[in-house]
Structures are given as structure tokens and as C-alpha cells.
Motif scaffolding. Structure first.
Motif, PDB file in Angstrom:
ATOM      1  N   ASN A   1       0.797  -1.224   0.000  1.00  0.00           N
ATOM      2  CA  ASN A   1       0.000   0.000   0.000  1.00  0.00           C
ATOM      3  C   ASN A   1       0.833   1.278   0.000  1.00  0.00           C
ATOM      4  O   ASN A   1       0.292   2.350  -0.213  1.00  0.00           O
ATOM      5  CB  ASN A   1      -0.916   0.039   1.230  1.00  0.00           C
ATOM      6  CG  ASN A   1      -1.956  -1.061   1.204  1.00  0.00           C
ATOM      7  OD1 ASN A   1      -1.614  -2.240   1.225  1.00  0.00           O
ATOM      8  ND2 ASN A   1      -3.215  -0.701   1.144  1.00  0.00           N
ATOM      9  N   GLY A   2       2.103   1.166   0.325  1.00  0.00           N
ATOM     10  CA  GLY A   2       2.925   2.365   0.441  1.00  0.00           C
ATOM     11  C   GLY A   2       2.583   3.188   1.665  1.00  0.00           C
ATOM     12  O   GLY A   2       2.783   4.401   1.696  1.00  0.00           O
ATOM     13  N   ARG A   3       2.032   2.518   2.701  1.00  0.00           N
ATOM     14  CA  ARG A   3       1.576   3.229   3.895  1.00  0.00           C
ATOM     15  C   ARG A   3       2.319   2.769   5.139  1.00  0.00           C
ATOM     16  O   ARG A   3       2.697   1.595   5.260  1.00  0.00           O
ATOM     17  CB  ARG A   3       0.079   2.956   4.123  1.00  0.00           C
ATOM     18  CG  ARG A   3      -0.801   3.484   3.027  1.00  0.00           C
ATOM     19  CD  ARG A   3      -0.881   4.994   3.086  1.00  0.00           C
ATOM     20  NE  ARG A   3      -1.726   5.522   2.012  1.00  0.00           N
ATOM     21  CZ  ARG A   3      -2.118   6.785   1.960  1.00  0.00           C
ATOM     22  NH1 ARG A   3      -1.744   7.637   2.881  1.00  0.00           N
ATOM     23  NH2 ARG A   3      -2.857   7.208   0.970  1.00  0.00           N
ATOM     24  N   VAL A   4       2.469   3.702   6.084  1.00  0.00           N
ATOM     25  CA  VAL A   4       3.088   3.383   7.365  1.00  0.00           C
ATOM     26  C   VAL A   4       2.036   2.758   8.277  1.00  0.00           C
ATOM     27  O   VAL A   4       0.920   3.275   8.399  1.00  0.00           O
ATOM     28  CB  VAL A   4       3.656   4.661   8.018  1.00  0.00           C
ATOM     29  CG1 VAL A   4       4.184   4.377   9.414  1.00  0.00           C
ATOM     30  CG2 VAL A   4       4.747   5.245   7.128  1.00  0.00           C
TER      31      VAL A   4
ATOM     32  N   SER B   1      -2.624   4.758  15.322  1.00  0.00           N
ATOM     33  CA  SER B   1      -3.334   6.003  15.635  1.00  0.00           C
ATOM     34  C   SER B   1      -3.551   6.828  14.373  1.00  0.00           C
ATOM     35  O   SER B   1      -4.610   7.433  14.197  1.00  0.00           O
ATOM     36  CB  SER B   1      -2.559   6.810  16.685  1.00  0.00           C
ATOM     37  OG  SER B   1      -1.274   7.139  16.213  1.00  0.00           O
ATOM     38  N   GLY B   2      -2.578   6.823  13.473  1.00  0.00           N
ATOM     39  CA  GLY B   2      -2.722   7.568  12.221  1.00  0.00           C
ATOM     40  C   GLY B   2      -3.808   6.973  11.333  1.00  0.00           C
ATOM     41  O   GLY B   2      -4.578   7.695  10.699  1.00  0.00           O
ATOM     42  N   ILE B   3      -3.858   5.646  11.297  1.00  0.00           N
ATOM     43  CA  ILE B   3      -4.871   4.969  10.477  1.00  0.00           C
ATOM     44  C   ILE B   3      -6.268   5.277  11.026  1.00  0.00           C
ATOM     45  O   ILE B   3      -7.189   5.592  10.274  1.00  0.00           O
ATOM     46  CB  ILE B   3      -4.598   3.449  10.437  1.00  0.00           C
ATOM     47  CG1 ILE B   3      -3.317   3.167   9.633  1.00  0.00           C
ATOM     48  CG2 ILE B   3      -5.784   2.694   9.830  1.00  0.00           C
ATOM     49  CD1 ILE B   3      -2.839   1.731   9.683  1.00  0.00           C
TER      50      ILE B   3
ATOM     51  N   ALA C   1       5.767   8.406   2.808  1.00  0.00           N
ATOM     52  CA  ALA C   1       6.630   8.552   3.978  1.00  0.00           C
ATOM     53  C   ALA C   1       6.429   9.946   4.553  1.00  0.00           C
ATOM     54  O   ALA C   1       6.296  10.907   3.801  1.00  0.00           O
ATOM     55  CB  ALA C   1       8.075   8.347   3.581  1.00  0.00           C
ATOM     56  N   SER C   2       6.379  10.043   5.872  1.00  0.00           N
ATOM     57  CA  SER C   2       6.366  11.374   6.451  1.00  0.00           C
ATOM     58  C   SER C   2       7.775  11.940   6.303  1.00  0.00           C
ATOM     59  O   SER C   2       8.749  11.231   6.505  1.00  0.00           O
ATOM     60  CB  SER C   2       5.951  11.314   7.923  1.00  0.00           C
ATOM     61  OG  SER C   2       6.701  10.337   8.590  1.00  0.00           O
ATOM     62  N   GLY C   3       7.831  13.189   5.931  1.00  0.00           N
ATOM     63  CA  GLY C   3       9.139  13.790   5.685  1.00  0.00           C
ATOM     64  C   GLY C   3       9.938  13.937   6.965  1.00  0.00           C
ATOM     65  O   GLY C   3       9.454  13.618   8.050  1.00  0.00           O
ATOM     66  N   HIS C   4      11.147  14.392   6.832  1.00  0.00           N
ATOM     67  CA  HIS C   4      11.979  14.548   8.022  1.00  0.00           C
ATOM     68  C   HIS C   4      11.730  15.909   8.637  1.00  0.00           C
ATOM     69  O   HIS C   4      12.396  16.883   8.337  1.00  0.00           O
ATOM     70  CB  HIS C   4      13.457  14.357   7.668  1.00  0.00           C
ATOM     71  CG  HIS C   4      13.770  12.934   7.366  1.00  0.00           C
ATOM     72  ND1 HIS C   4      14.016  12.006   8.341  1.00  0.00           N
ATOM     73  CD2 HIS C   4      13.814  12.265   6.197  1.00  0.00           C
ATOM     74  CE1 HIS C   4      14.219  10.822   7.795  1.00  0.00           C
ATOM     75  NE2 HIS C   4      14.100  10.946   6.487  1.00  0.00           N
ATOM     76  N   ARG C   5      10.698  15.950   9.492  1.00  0.00           N
ATOM     77  CA  ARG C   5      10.377  17.200  10.164  1.00  0.00           C
ATOM     78  C   ARG C   5      11.124  17.254  11.483  1.00  0.00           C
ATOM     79  O   ARG C   5      11.554  16.235  11.999  1.00  0.00           O
ATOM     80  CB  ARG C   5       8.871  17.285  10.374  1.00  0.00           C
ATOM     81  CG  ARG C   5       8.131  17.582   9.068  1.00  0.00           C
ATOM     82  CD  ARG C   5       6.647  17.328   9.207  1.00  0.00           C
ATOM     83  NE  ARG C   5       6.382  15.918   9.416  1.00  0.00           N
ATOM     84  CZ  ARG C   5       5.420  15.458  10.177  1.00  0.00           C
ATOM     85  NH1 ARG C   5       4.645  16.286  10.824  1.00  0.00           N
ATOM     86  NH2 ARG C   5       5.225  14.168  10.313  1.00  0.00           N
ATOM     87  N   PRO C   6      11.265  18.460  12.024  1.00  0.00           N
ATOM     88  CA  PRO C   6      12.051  18.581  13.259  1.00  0.00           C
ATOM     89  C   PRO C   6      11.283  18.066  14.473  1.00  0.00           C
ATOM     90  O   PRO C   6      10.061  17.948  14.451  1.00  0.00           O
ATOM     91  CB  PRO C   6      12.291  20.086  13.360  1.00  0.00           C
ATOM     92  CG  PRO C   6      11.148  20.702  12.631  1.00  0.00           C
ATOM     93  CD  PRO C   6      10.790  19.756  11.522  1.00  0.00           C
ATOM     94  N   VAL C   7      12.027  17.782  15.511  1.00  0.00           N
ATOM     95  CA  VAL C   7      11.420  17.484  16.811  1.00  0.00           C
ATOM     96  C   VAL C   7      10.871  18.797  17.351  1.00  0.00           C
ATOM     97  O   VAL C   7      11.619  19.765  17.490  1.00  0.00           O
ATOM     98  CB  VAL C   7      12.477  16.922  17.778  1.00  0.00           C
ATOM     99  CG1 VAL C   7      11.892  16.743  19.166  1.00  0.00           C
ATOM    100  CG2 VAL C   7      13.024  15.602  17.250  1.00  0.00           C
ATOM    101  N   ASN C   8       9.562  18.868  17.583  1.00  0.00           N
ATOM    102  CA  ASN C   8       9.000  20.123  18.075  1.00  0.00           C
ATOM    103  C   ASN C   8       8.183  19.885  19.345  1.00  0.00           C
ATOM    104  O   ASN C   8       8.030  18.761  19.808  1.00  0.00           O
ATOM    105  CB  ASN C   8       8.156  20.812  16.990  1.00  0.00           C
ATOM    106  CG  ASN C   8       7.091  19.876  16.440  1.00  0.00           C
ATOM    107  OD1 ASN C   8       6.773  18.866  17.063  1.00  0.00           O
ATOM    108  ND2 ASN C   8       6.556  20.205  15.281  1.00  0.00           N
TER     109      ASN C   8
END
Lengths: 150, 148
Positions: free
Chosen positions: A31-34, A38-40, B86-93
Motif C-alpha cells: 500500500n505504500g503506507r506506514v 493512531s494515524g490509520i 513517507a512522512s518527511g523529516h520534520r524537526p522534533v518540536n
């Protein structure tokens, strides 16, 4: 600290963990999903164009006890029903904190703890350090300072 | 966002993939003992009789998930035709840290994180119902700050 050798189940913990990693790999490669639970779940409301695969994943989670019980009866332990309204309130408040917290942090034990650490993400490492640290602290305060069972 | 895959592949593939993944994920949690909040709390109770099992669940999960990630690097798209989200490489906030702290408090109060809570509801565990109700309210009451 003393290790509870009778409660420690290294074999099934590693095997179950490997299955979780396999599931995360399937969702990623197909699926290309993580595989962040919780996100789902959150996306069911906030990403309305995108519900199909999320519902399918949740259906798989919900069906897992029945399917495992059919293939290998006797595996798996679940909590007995909470007793009394104080217990129900504790569980509800805990759930609220889990929901709000993982929404803010964009991830939980699966998204940050398994998938994020597998990607060597600094954000996930920070998230895991904080949620494990606070969970350790809460259990310590409850069980050893206040003396409630949890 | 998940518009229909550009390649025009079978739309059932992502549904089947997610169903199988959810099923394996749930079975893994049960096999690992994580569907039982008492076992999770046994890990979180460092000062008591400590059960290190959860650490090994993470080791197994991270190791195998890493193999999947490495396999995925060989292709540009996933098998369904969807790109890799993919979630991008965002900073620790602060948001990440505050959210994780709230989550950790809730996790420590009950021994349920989101996956095991849903699986326990599937098993008919009444204990998980109020937790999941609270969790869904928490997840759904406010949206993500930005699309990510």
C-alpha cells in the motif's frame, strides 16, 4: 529492579514482534503506507477520501482474535471487564489521553515505536523516549508512591 | 492523497493488502502477549517485578519492518501502484513532545496503546470499550494541524 522470569516470554515476544514487523512491511510494500494505528484511525475522520484501506486494516485488527482462535485455540490473553464506574472512568480518561496525545504527536507505539525507529527517524526516537519515560513514571507513581493497583 | 493509482491497477489490491496487514498485525500483538494490558504494565513497572517482553516485541518488530523498508527501496512505487507515503523529516518540536507525554500518561494509566485496544475490542473485551471510546474522541475531536 528485579526481572520477573516467570512472566518473561522472550520467544513469543520476538515471534509476535516479527509478525508485527511483517505486517508493517506488507502495508508498506503493498500500500505504500506506514502501519501506525493512531494515524490509520485518525485518518478515518480526517482523510475522508482515503477510507477504504484504513477500514480494511481495522477490520483485519478486529478479526485477528477470531482468526487466531480458529487456527491456534488458546493463544492470547485479554483483560477482564472493568469493575465499577471508577475503573470505567480510568479507562476512558486513559483513552482520551492516548487519542489526543497520539494525534498531537502524529504516532504511537506502532507508527513511532516500530515503523519510525525502523526508519531511524530522530522524531520517532524522541517520541518513544518521551512516551516510555512518562509511562514508566505514571506506573511508578501509581504503584509505588500512591500504592494503587492499576 | 490516495487518488486512484495512476497505473490503473486493480483497486482491490490496497484493500486486500491492508486487510492482510491488519490481520497479521493483530495476530502478532496477541502472540506477543500485548493484547493483555497487565503484561504491558508489567513492562512499564520498572521498579516492580519487571517483565522485559515488550522490549523484545519492539526488537522483532523494528528488525523485520526495517527489512521491508529496505526491500521497498528497490522500487519507486508500492505493489498497488500507490507511491510510498513517507512522512518527511520534520524537526522534533513541542507538539511532538507534549503529545508523546500525554500519550505516555494514558498508556501508563491503562496499559493499552491504540493497536492492542482495537484488537481487544475485536476479542469482545469489555475492558477495552471505554478506552477505545475515549481514544476515538481524542483522535477525532481535532484534526491534524497541516496535511502530513
Amino acid at each position: 529492579m528485579s526481572i520477573a522470569w516467570t512472566a518473561f516470554t522472550p520467544g513469543s515476544a520476538l515471534a509476535g514482534g516479527a509478525l508485527i514487523g511483517l505486517a508493517a512491511s506488507v502495508l508498506w510494500l503493498v500500500n505504500g503506507r506506514v502501519a501506525g494505528i493512531s494515524g490509520i484511525l485518525g485518518g478515518l475522520r480526517w482523510r475522508p477520501g482515503d477510507r477504504g484501506w484504513r477500514l480494511a486494516f481495522v477490520a483485519g485488527l478486529l478479526a485477528a482474535p477470531a482468526v487466531l482462535g480458529w487456527v491456534a485455540p488458546g493463544i492470547g490473553e485479554f483483560a477482564p471487564a472493568g469493575q465499577g464506574s471508577a475503573e470505567v472512568i480510568r479507562l476512558f480518561v486513559a483513552g482520551l489521553l492516548v487519542g489526543i496525545g497520539t494525534r498531537l504527536a502524529n504516532g504511537c507505539t506502532s507508527g513511532h515505536g516500530v515503523c519510525g525507529l525502523a526508519r531511524l527517524s530522530p522524531r520517532s526516537l524522541a517520541a518513544v523516549a518521551v512516551f516510555m519515560g512518562t509511562a514508566f513514571a505514571v506506573v511508578f507513581i501509581a504503584r509505588h508512591l500512591i500504592g494503587v493497583g492499576l | 492523497m490516495s487518488a486512484p493509482a495512476a497505473s490503473g491497477r486493480n483497486p482491490l489490491i490496497p484493500l486486500a493488502g491492508a486487510l492482510v496487514a491488519g490481520l497479521i498485525f493483530g495476530v502478532g500483538l496477541i502472540v506477543a502477549g500485548m493484547s493483555n494490558p497487565a503484561k504491558v504494565l508489567g513492562f512499564l513497572d520498572l521498579a516492580g517485578a519487571w517483565d522485559p517482553s515488550l522490549a523484545l516485541v519492539m526488537v522483532g518488530g523494528i528488525g523485520v519492518a526495517r527489512l521491508g523498508l529496505l526491500l521497498g527501496r528497490r522500487t519507486r512505487r508500492s505493489a498497488s501502484g500507490e507511491p510510498f507515503h513517507a512522512s518527511g523529516h520534520r524537526p522534533v518540536n513541542r507538539r511532538l513532545l507534549v503529545g508523546s507525554a500525554l500519550f505516555g500518561i494514558g498508556w501508563g494509566l491503562a496499559g493499552y496503546c491504540p493497536g492492542p485496544a482495537v484488537v481487544a475490542v475485536g476479542a469482545g473485551s469489555l475492558a477495552a470499550l471505554p478506552l477505545v471510546a475515549g481514544m476515538l474522541i481524542g483522535l477525532w475531536v481535532r484534526g491534524p494541524r497541516k496535511a502530513d
